[in-house]
Every structure is written in C-alpha cells, then in structure tokens.
Design an enzyme around this catalytic site. Structure first.
Site, PDB file in Angstrom:
ATOM      1  N   TRP A 157     -12.004  -5.950  -0.701  1.00  0.00           N
ATOM      2  CA  TRP A 157     -10.703  -6.921  -0.657  1.00  0.00           C
ATOM      3  C   TRP A 157     -10.567  -7.599  -0.587  1.00  0.00           C
ATOM      4  O   TRP A 157      -9.474  -8.071  -1.799  1.00  0.00           O
ATOM      5  CB  TRP A 157      -9.966  -6.166   1.161  1.00  0.00           C
ATOM      6  CG  TRP A 157     -10.234  -4.775   1.269  1.00  0.00           C
ATOM      7  CD1 TRP A 157      -9.108  -4.475   2.156  1.00  0.00           C
ATOM      8  CD2 TRP A 157     -10.163  -2.866   0.701  1.00  0.00           C
ATOM      9  NE1 TRP A 157      -7.931  -2.874   1.650  1.00  0.00           N
ATOM     10  CE2 TRP A 157      -9.528  -1.852   1.084  1.00  0.00           C
ATOM     11  CE3 TRP A 157     -11.495  -2.702   1.367  1.00  0.00           C
ATOM     12  CZ2 TRP A 157      -9.734  -0.623   0.995  1.00  0.00           C
ATOM     13  CZ3 TRP A 157     -11.969  -1.635   0.287  1.00  0.00           C
ATOM     14  CH2 TRP A 157     -10.979  -0.428   0.720  1.00  0.00           C
ATOM     15  N   ARG A 172       6.148   4.196   5.622  1.00  0.00           N
ATOM     16  CA  ARG A 172       5.300   3.899   6.880  1.00  0.00           C
ATOM     17  C   ARG A 172       5.748   2.997   7.737  1.00  0.00           C
ATOM     18  O   ARG A 172       5.955   2.066   6.884  1.00  0.00           O
ATOM     19  CB  ARG A 172       4.037   4.934   7.281  1.00  0.00           C
ATOM     20  CG  ARG A 172       3.583   3.951   7.148  1.00  0.00           C
ATOM     21  CD  ARG A 172       1.597   4.391   6.812  1.00  0.00           C
ATOM     22  NE  ARG A 172       0.210   3.869   6.629  1.00  0.00           N
ATOM     23  CZ  ARG A 172      -0.088   4.892   5.534  1.00  0.00           C
ATOM     24  NH1 ARG A 172      -0.075   5.679   5.486  1.00  0.00           N
ATOM     25  NH2 ARG A 172      -1.530   4.178   5.185  1.00  0.00           N
ATOM     26  N   ASP A 173       4.563   2.746   9.571  1.00  0.00           N
ATOM     27  CA  ASP A 173       4.951   1.621   9.988  1.00  0.00           C
ATOM     28  C   ASP A 173       3.612   0.551   8.536  1.00  0.00           C
ATOM     29  O   ASP A 173       3.179  -0.291  10.051  1.00  0.00           O
ATOM     30  CB  ASP A 173       4.928   1.409  10.871  1.00  0.00           C
ATOM     31  CG  ASP A 173       3.905   2.449  11.775  1.00  0.00           C
ATOM     32  OD1 ASP A 173       3.281   3.039  10.671  1.00  0.00           O
ATOM     33  OD2 ASP A 173       4.063   2.285  12.246  1.00  0.00           O
ATOM     34  N   GLU A 174       4.070   0.909   7.748  1.00  0.00           N
ATOM     35  CA  GLU A 174       2.861  -1.092   7.657  1.00  0.00           C
ATOM     36  C   GLU A 174       3.599  -1.120   6.090  1.00  0.00           C
ATOM     37  O   GLU A 174       4.731  -2.505   6.150  1.00  0.00           O
ATOM     38  CB  GLU A 174       1.346   0.299   6.537  1.00  0.00           C
ATOM     39  CG  GLU A 174       0.391  -0.382   6.678  1.00  0.00           C
ATOM     40  CD  GLU A 174      -0.703   0.437   6.419  1.00  0.00           C
ATOM     41  OE1 GLU A 174      -2.052   0.299   6.416  1.00  0.00           O
ATOM     42  OE2 GLU A 174      -0.673   1.406   6.571  1.00  0.00           O
ATOM     43  N   GLU A 203      -2.260   9.096  -1.175  1.00  0.00           N
ATOM     44  CA  GLU A 203      -2.981   8.369  -0.085  1.00  0.00           C
ATOM     45  C   GLU A 203      -4.237   9.174  -0.428  1.00  0.00           C
ATOM     46  O   GLU A 203      -5.476   8.738  -0.472  1.00  0.00           O
ATOM     47  CB  GLU A 203      -2.514   8.170   0.351  1.00  0.00           C
ATOM     48  CG  GLU A 203      -3.555   7.138   1.317  1.00  0.00           C
ATOM     49  CD  GLU A 203      -2.494   6.699   2.427  1.00  0.00           C
ATOM     50  OE1 GLU A 203      -3.672   5.469   3.177  1.00  0.00           O
ATOM     51  OE2 GLU A 203      -2.136   7.170   2.955  1.00  0.00           O
ATOM     52  N   HIS A 212       0.743   5.473  -2.845  1.00  0.00           N
ATOM     53  CA  HIS A 212       0.022   5.055  -2.672  1.00  0.00           C
ATOM     54  C   HIS A 212      -0.212   4.796  -3.641  1.00  0.00           C
ATOM     55  O   HIS A 212      -1.884   5.276  -4.213  1.00  0.00           O
ATOM     56  CB  HIS A 212      -0.633   5.544  -1.459  1.00  0.00           C
ATOM     57  CG  HIS A 212      -1.842   4.716  -0.777  1.00  0.00           C
ATOM     58  ND1 HIS A 212      -1.162   4.346   0.261  1.00  0.00           N
ATOM     59  CD2 HIS A 212      -2.734   4.053  -0.250  1.00  0.00           C
ATOM     60  CE1 HIS A 212      -1.793   3.552   1.216  1.00  0.00           C
ATOM     61  NE2 HIS A 212      -2.718   3.663   0.160  1.00  0.00           N
ATOM     62  N   ASP A 228       0.915  -0.558  -0.008  1.00  0.00           N
ATOM     63  CA  ASP A 228       0.152  -0.021   0.224  1.00  0.00           C
ATOM     64  C   ASP A 228       1.007   1.649   0.062  1.00  0.00           C
ATOM     65  O   ASP A 228       0.260   2.537  -0.632  1.00  0.00           O
ATOM     66  CB  ASP A 228      -1.199   0.359   1.058  1.00  0.00           C
ATOM     67  CG  ASP A 228      -0.166   0.115   2.911  1.00  0.00           C
ATOM     68  OD1 ASP A 228       1.475  -0.711   2.649  1.00  0.00           O
ATOM     69  OD2 ASP A 228      -0.490   0.637   3.436  1.00  0.00           O
TER      70      ASP A 228
END
Length: 898
Positions: free
Chosen positions: A535, A473-475, A746, A767, A469
């Site tokens: 999703w 960042r922390d993803e 995003e 994104h 995605d």
C-alpha cells in the site's frame, strides 16, 4: 517531397489549458505526414518553439528557442522570461526531420496562466452567518452578488474555489460543465481553484453571480465510522472576477461581506447518502440581477478567516458527464418494487422528468445487483444510503438531477413516481474525471473482450477525481494499494498523467516526516492507520509508472524525496534493516488461500513486506539514475542487493524451496527478481505446479494477482498464463463475466454460482484492482511495452505473442508520440503461420521480437525481410527474431514452430 506536420500540441498534457500556475510549462507535439503513404524511419533532429503574449508572433514574441538540435518532442520545458499572472500565451512549433527538411510552423496553440501568488487573491473567504450544528447534515448554501458594468467587455475571467463542493452561475446560467469542483485534495495543504472564461456570460448593465456550496468531501460524512468535518467545520466560498474593457480598464468583483447568502432547495447533500431536493423551496432567478433578495430570505455573508497559501490551480482534468444511458428494462421485482435496469454498472446519477402535485415525493435508491430471488439488494452498501429524494413543486413538468453526490449502480428502485414509469423519463448520467481515451484492446474471445470492457468501466467509475476503491458503499477512498496495482493498466486505457500527478502530490503532502504513507490518499482515516507494505509502496510505484509511460522526469524529480522517504521508512522498521517483519500489513488481501475468518491470504506478511521493500529499493535506484543522482543510485542498488540476500536467507531453503508455497509468494519472488539460477528454476516449477494443482485457477489476492500472468509468460509458461486467463469457472477473471458482470468485482465470487453473495460486509461489484490483468493483455498478448531507459514509448518494445485460445489479438495505444498499433492473427493453425501488423509513430524506434521466427523465411509486406525498408537491425536468436524498426506501418508473416 513529403510534408511533415507538427500536430496535436499540448501544454502540461492538456489542449489549450486555462488557469495554470506552472512556472515553466512543458510543451509536447506529435509528428504526422500529409502523405497517404508516409516513409518509414521519420525522426525529428531539431525543433524551434516560439511563444508570444498575443496572437502576433512578430510584435509580441517573448521567447524563441531558436533551432535546437534535439529529438525531444515530449514535455519540452518553456525557458523564456518569467510568466505573468492572468495572461494568455500562444505558441507554435516547427521541426526538422532526419533528412534536414523543415516542417513549417504548426497551428497556434495557447495556455493561460491563473493567479500565481497568494498576494494576487484580493477576494475574501465568505461563509453563511446562520447558526448551524456542524455535526449534522445541512442544506446547501447559496451565495449571491449583484453588480453592474458599463462598457465593451473584451475579456472576463473568474477564479473560484470553495471549502466544500460548489457550482457557479452567472446571470442564471451555469458556468462550465465541470462537476464536484474544486475536486478532492488534502485540503489543509493543497486546495485547487478553477478558472473560467465568462466573457460571453456578461451583459452591459446589471449582472449577478451565484455560488451554491455543499459539504462534499470537505466536511461531509466520510469513511465507515460516521466521521464528519475531517478537513474543517465551516463551508466557505472564494471568488474573484476580472473584467477587462475595450479601453484597457479593469473591474474586479470579489467575494466579500457585500455578498448575501441563503438556503435553497437542496436540503441534504452527502457523497454517500445522496441528495434531498425540495423544489417548493427553489428561489427562482436567485442568481440573476433582477431578483429581489429580501431581508428575511437573505442575510449578509460573513468574512471567514481562512488562509489562501494552500491555493493551487486546477491540476487534473475535471469530472464531467461523459456518457448518457437509457434504461434497458423497467420491471417489477418479486417483492413488488419498481426497478430500472441501466444495463451497466455505472457511476453518476439519474436525471428524470416528472409531472406531479406539489409536495409529491419521488425517491430513487441505487444498487449494483439483485439478489438471487431477483429483488433489489443493498446489503453491500453498508451505511451508504445512495438515495435521492425529489419533492415536486407542482408546476407542470419538472426535471431533476443531483449536484453534489454520486451513486454507483446498475439498478434503481423508483418509489412514489406518479403515473407510468417509462424509459423516456429517466437518463443515466455517467460521471468520471474526463480523461482522454488512449488505448483499445480486442481479441477473438468475446468473454475476454467483455473483460476488457469491464476493466474500462471500472476505471471510469472509480477515477472520479481520486482513484477510489469503490463508488457505492460508505468508503470510496483513495486506497494506495489498489492504485499502485492498477496504475499501469489505467495508463493504457486513458491518459492518466494529470490524474496521478495530482494524486501523488497529495500523497506527498499527507506523508509523515518519517516517510510513513497513509492507507488512503487524501487521508481521512485515524492517524495510526498507515504504512502497510504494497500500500505505502504507491509512493514509489506510481511516480515511477508515470515516468515509464509518459517520460515525465519532472514529476519523478518532484516526488523523489517522497519515494526516498518511503524506502527509508521501511529500512527503519524492526531490528534488521534488510528485512521488514514488524507492524501491520494487509498481506495478500482477499487471497483465496486465506484462513477461515480472515481477509488475508496465507502468504506470510513479512515475505510480502520484504519483497516490496526490495522492489521499491530497485525502482528508487533506477529513478536516481534517471535523475542523475549517481551516489543515490549506487546506494539503493546496494540496498536492493542486500534486501534480496536477506530475503533468500529468510524465505528460501538452500535447495531452492520457498517457505511459502503459495501462488503469491512465488510470483513476488520472481516478479521482483529476488531469485536467480537454480533457485529461480525451482520457484518457477513450484508456481506452475501450484497453478496446475488448482486445475488452472488462481488463488491470489490484491498483491499477487497483478503479476501472476506476467511471471508465467516471462518465464517460459505463456501457455499456462493463457489457460489461467481464459479460465471461465470460479475462481478466475472470466467467472464474473459469465455471471453477467459489467465491471470488475472486489471478490472472485462476489456472486456465487447459486446466486448467493460472498458477504454483505465487503462486496463491491465495481472495484478495479483485479482489472490489473489488462496490463498483461496490452503488454503481453498484444505485445506493447516501453523501456525505462527511453521512457514514454520513445523506445517501444513490441512482442506480440500467439497462443492457444486466441485466433487474433490487437491493441492500440495513443502514446505521447502518436498511435502505436500491434496486432497478430493466426493464419493457419496447422502450419502455425501468423501475421503481425504493427504501426510505430514518428520520432520513435521499436524493438520487435517475433517468437519462433526464422530470418530466412520471414516476410515483411510480402518481401523477404532483408529487402524491407525501415529495419535498422536484424538478429536471429534461439527463440526467434529480433528487429529494430523505425517509424511506419509494417506487416510481418512468419511460421511458428510447432
């Protein structure tokens, strides 16, 4: 006589792949002509394939297909004897054209098998015997094995993998250019190994293998909840080296407890947080034979009890450095920070050189944007540190780049660098899964061209082994909703077939027995986070799209149970098997019509869920039909009909008013064919009014945006779609471009007009989801599409569309059959005369629609249309002219109705 040439041979989408484990590899080729003016309408009518176990087809031929009457030239299955492990097979192809003439044999290509069964792995998993706390970040491990050889080596091949990420060296030199091996899969079920030809790396006498292993995705910090050890708590290495000598004998070197292990200069390495490298701790020459491994520095490796049944050969292209950028500026922020501007929001790392004293520390921190005062901004990184630290050893000029981490950034804050910070000291290394470029789009509007570049850079940055995605960042997770929204666009820009083949197999592996689909693949979230509509539909949409774009029936067959499982999961939710009105859903994520404090747009979640339920049912029925599953095809067509009926009863009034008067609600009803007749006409009117009331701005989120312009263009309102696409003020696709964006944001207003930010919490500037507009640029503006009945662009649908705001548009797509080109140019805006230039590859057919054209005035190559070659059918319709074309290049000139 025109010479027909068989060229660009591939095996499982790749050129000369090494180390595959496919039992029946599929072979593809393209047909070209050596003539500068090839004739039109060239088709293949037969092919012949020969496969040999060496370069000599006369002595070692193992399979000859014979002359097969077929026009198939894409993904033709090998049907010879069972393949042997660790063997190179060469192959060649010849074809016959529609005039019965043979091409002659192609140049020889090859594939090489890897280790095909678990029993062929003689190596043991090894790990360090040092006591460590698995809950904290750890230095990377070094594994070393010295060995000797005696004789003339004819071939040497390494098979290697790790629990963690690894880098392989032999005699002090790095093996290959691949990064982040073994890649990211659902490790407990599927773990890739890599194959390397190391023949030229070996030397007679003493040799040494080295493996460096770090946490990576396997056991490092993943997700935003500080969770570690998601796949295991121990790093380990597995390696098997086969050396074949001139006399036919073989020597095998395996990982076992004769290896030794230690720690080196990498003291910390995390995907999110970066790398700390202390050059004073380097063990110079540790991976060479002459190195002396003392007992205090090195200890014996320990055998690690771990299964090998989940081992598979590398499926996807590896990640590599694909481009290198130099800073376009170095400046001081108002806060006094020294910052590099790379000129592009990129993914990868900075390689730099430095001359400093021992112990001197240089810190590089990475960020995507500056704040409105021009200062370095890291608020949107959340907990991710994105920081690399280098500690000098103090021995002249030193050079450093990370190994097992990556950053998403445009700006780099430099702290502690000795002397002047100059551009020549720093290089940005762009890293992505190394996929072949297949598409280009260009038009007369420079902002749209920048938008297309931003879409491509977003794909480059986020297609790093899995479709993430965001990369900063922390993803950085494989969110299913983002992937299904963008997959069709991605297949125009790059050859994504191997990439998504690997990823949907992980989706199937992580799918629950009841058909539930996790939010992210590979799944690293808590067990209860799964199965949102739009999703989970990635289970159906992604395999179908790969079939549509590449004609890959085998993947469709392989994923069919997964597709069916997801549709049945939806059927079993709630009391009504034809409505989905239960459970958690992301809804129209980040829709601008969301209520205050919510990330979800205002379109009802049950409307979205039921619409996608219908869509997946329809696609599943089509997949069943393609695969010859007649009963299933009928059953799921019936299911689609019933879900559609219940959708209408639940969400549409008898007069045709949709209960959700939102852009997304109307778009889904139209895109998924849930309304007909007068109801459809009213929903179309509603959508147009919603757009016009917003003064040609969008309000859609992740769910509605990919389809918005498609629906308008296909329902008689291409002019409205163009006004939306060319809108420059917020909210629009071009607003970020006017703000200097170099990737897709995003949020539509990630940076507001006054320079402030939408939020710190969730505000990625790389994104790709909204980049799905690229699909519309290729398919609708340039007019390149395919047909699911003859998928993979075997039957090409061409429909170039002129429209206000563009003077020209053009696109190319290097399909599995060859390059497709569609371009149009408005010659005279007053008369409406325009020219369309088209190119159709051999062995395909195209259906061309020219809107508002008249047969009697249409010219091809300056000649009346009825005199042109290569046109199989001509038809005048109410809206224009439809032509059926054979391969070749064409130029049509027409006048558009005013």
């Amino acid at each position: 006589m025109q010479d027909l040439i068989v060229a660009q041979l591939t095996c499982e989408y790749r050129v000369n792949p090494v180390g595959i484990d496919v039992a029946k590899p599929r072979l593809s080729w393209k047909l070209t002509s050596s003539s500068p003016t090839p004739r039109r309408g060239v088709k293949q009518t037969a092919y012949q394939i020969q496969v040999a176990a060496s370069g000599d087809f006369s002595d070692s031929l193992i399979w000859d297909s014979g002359k097969v009457a077929s026009d198939q030239s894409v993904l033709v299955s090998y049907e010879g004897p069972a393949l042997e492990a660790r063997t190179r097979y060469v192959y060649r192809v010849q074809v016959w054209n529609d005039q019965g003439k043979a091409s002659g044999w192609s140049e020889t290509a090859y594939w090489e098998t890897g280790l095909l069964t678990t029993a062929e792995w003689k190596a043991s998993w090894i790990t360090t015997a040092q006591l460590r706390n698995p809950e904290v970040e750890e230095p990377a491990d070094l594994f070393r094995k010295a060995f000797e050889i005696n004789g003339q080596v004819t071939k040497a091949t390494v098979y290697a993998t790790a629990l963690g990420l690894y880098e392989l060296t032999l005699n002090g030199s790095r093996v290959g250019e691949d990064l982040f091996s073994p890649g990211w899969t659902s490790y407990t079920k599927r773990l890739q190994y890599q194959t390397y030809d190391v023949t030229t790396h070996l030397q007679n006498g003493g040799n040494a293998l080295g493996m460096m292993v770090a946490d990576g995705w396997y056991k490092g910090n993943m997700g935003w909840k500080d969770r570690r050890n998601l796949f295991g708590s121990e790093r380990a290495a597995l390696l098997q080296l086969h050396i074949t000598f001139e006399d036919g004998s073989e020597q095998v070197v395996i990982s076992d407890d004769s290896w030794t292990t230690s720690e080196g200069a990498i003291q910390l390495s995390e995907i999110y947080h970066g790398e700390t490298y202390d050059a004073r701790l380097e063990k110079q020459g540790w991976d060479t034979f002459s190195y002396s491994a003392t007992a205090t520095d090195w200890i014996a490796a320990a055998i690690y009890d771990h299964p090998k049944e989940q081992l598979i050969a590398q499926e996807n292209e590896p990640a590599r450095i694909v481009e290198q950028l130099k800073p376009i500026a170095i400046f001081q922020t108002p806060s006094g920070e020294t910052v590099l501007d790379m000129g592009q929001n990129m993914v990868g790392w900075i390689r730099f050189s430095v001359t400093g004293e021992a112990g001197q520390t240089i810190t590089l921190q990475h960020a995507e944007v500056l704040d409105k005062e021009g200062n370095f901004y890291i608020g949107n990184l959340r907990k991710a540190k994105q920081t690399n630290v280098y500690i000098c050893k103090g021995e002249g000029e030193e050079s450093y780049a990370p190994r097992f981490t990556f950053q998403g950034f445009r700006y780099v804050k430099v702290v502690g660098y000795p002397g002047d910070v100059l551009p020549e000291h720093f290089t940005g290394c762009v890293i992505t899964t190394d996929l072949a470029t297949t598409g280009q789009f260009e038009c007369s509007n420079p902002l749209v061209n920048q938008l297309q570049r931003n879409i491509v850079w977003g794909q480059i940055g986020n297609f790093l082994d899995v479709p993430t995605d965001c990369p900063q960042r922390d993803e950085r997770l494989g969110w299913t909703g983002d992937a299904q929204a963008f997959i069709r666009t991605s297949a125009f820009n790059r050859n994504v077939a191997p990439f998504f083949t690997k990823w949907v197999r992980d989706l199937k592996a992580d799918q629950a027995p009841d058909g539930a689909v996790p939010f992210v693949i590979p799944d690293v979230l808590p067990d209860d986070l799964h199965s949102s509509s739009a999703w989970g539909d990635a289970a159906v949409i992604c395999p179908w799209t790969i079939y549509l774009c590449y004609g890959d029936k085998r993947l469709l067959e392989e994923q069919y149970d997964s597709m069916k499982g997801w549709v049945e999961y939806q059927r079993n939710q709630g009391d009504n098997p034809y409505l989905w009105n239960t459970g958690f859903h992301f809804g129209d994520w980040l829709g601008l019509d969301a209520k205050e404090g919510s990330y979800k747009g205002s379109t009802p979640e049950d409307l979205i869920a039921t619409a996608f339920y219908a869509y997946s049912s329809k696609l599943l029925a089509q997949a069943a039909e393609v695969l010859g599953k007649a009963d299933d095809a009928a059953s799921y067509r019936s299911l689609f009909t019933k879900v559609k009926e219940h959708f209408r009863n639940e969400f549409i009034t008898p007069s045709g008013r949709l209960c959700a008067s939102t852009q997304t609600g109307t778009v889904l009803a139209l895109m998924f064919e849930l309304v007909e007749g007068e109801q459809k006409a009213r929903v179309i009117q509603t959508l147009v009014k919603l757009v016009e009331d917003q003064e040609y701005h969008l309000t859609t989120g992740f769910v509605g945006t990919p389809y918005l312009c498609h629906v308008l263009s296909e329902n008689g309102h291409h002019d409205v779609a163009l006004k939306l696409a060319l809108q420059e003020s917020f909210p629009s696709w071009l607003y970020p471009v006017t703000q200097g964006a170099t990737t897709i944001w995003e949020h539509w207003d990630g940076v507001k007009a006054d320079g402030s930010f939408w939020s710190d919490d969730m505000n990625s500037f790389n994104h790709y989801a909204y980049g799905a507009i690229g699909d519309w640029l290729y398919q609708v503006v340039a007019g390149i599409d395919t047909d699911h009945q003859e998928a993979g662009y075997k039957l090409i649908k061409l429909r170039p569309r002129i429209g206000e705001g563009f003077e020209y548009a053009k696109a190319t797509l290097d399909s599995m059959y060859g390059e497709i080109y569609s371009g149009w140019e408005l010659n005279d805006s007053h008369s409406g005369q325009w020219t369309a230039n088209l190119s159709i590859p051999a062995n395909t057919t195209a259906e061309l629609f020219l809107p508002n054209a008249k047969l009697e005035s249409l010219l091809e190559g300056g000649l009346p249309i009825f005199e042109a070659e290569g046109i199989y059918a001509r038809k005048q319709t109410f809206n224009g002219v439809t032509l059926t074309l054979g391969s070749g290049s064409y130029q049509f000139t027409t006048s558009a109705a005013k």
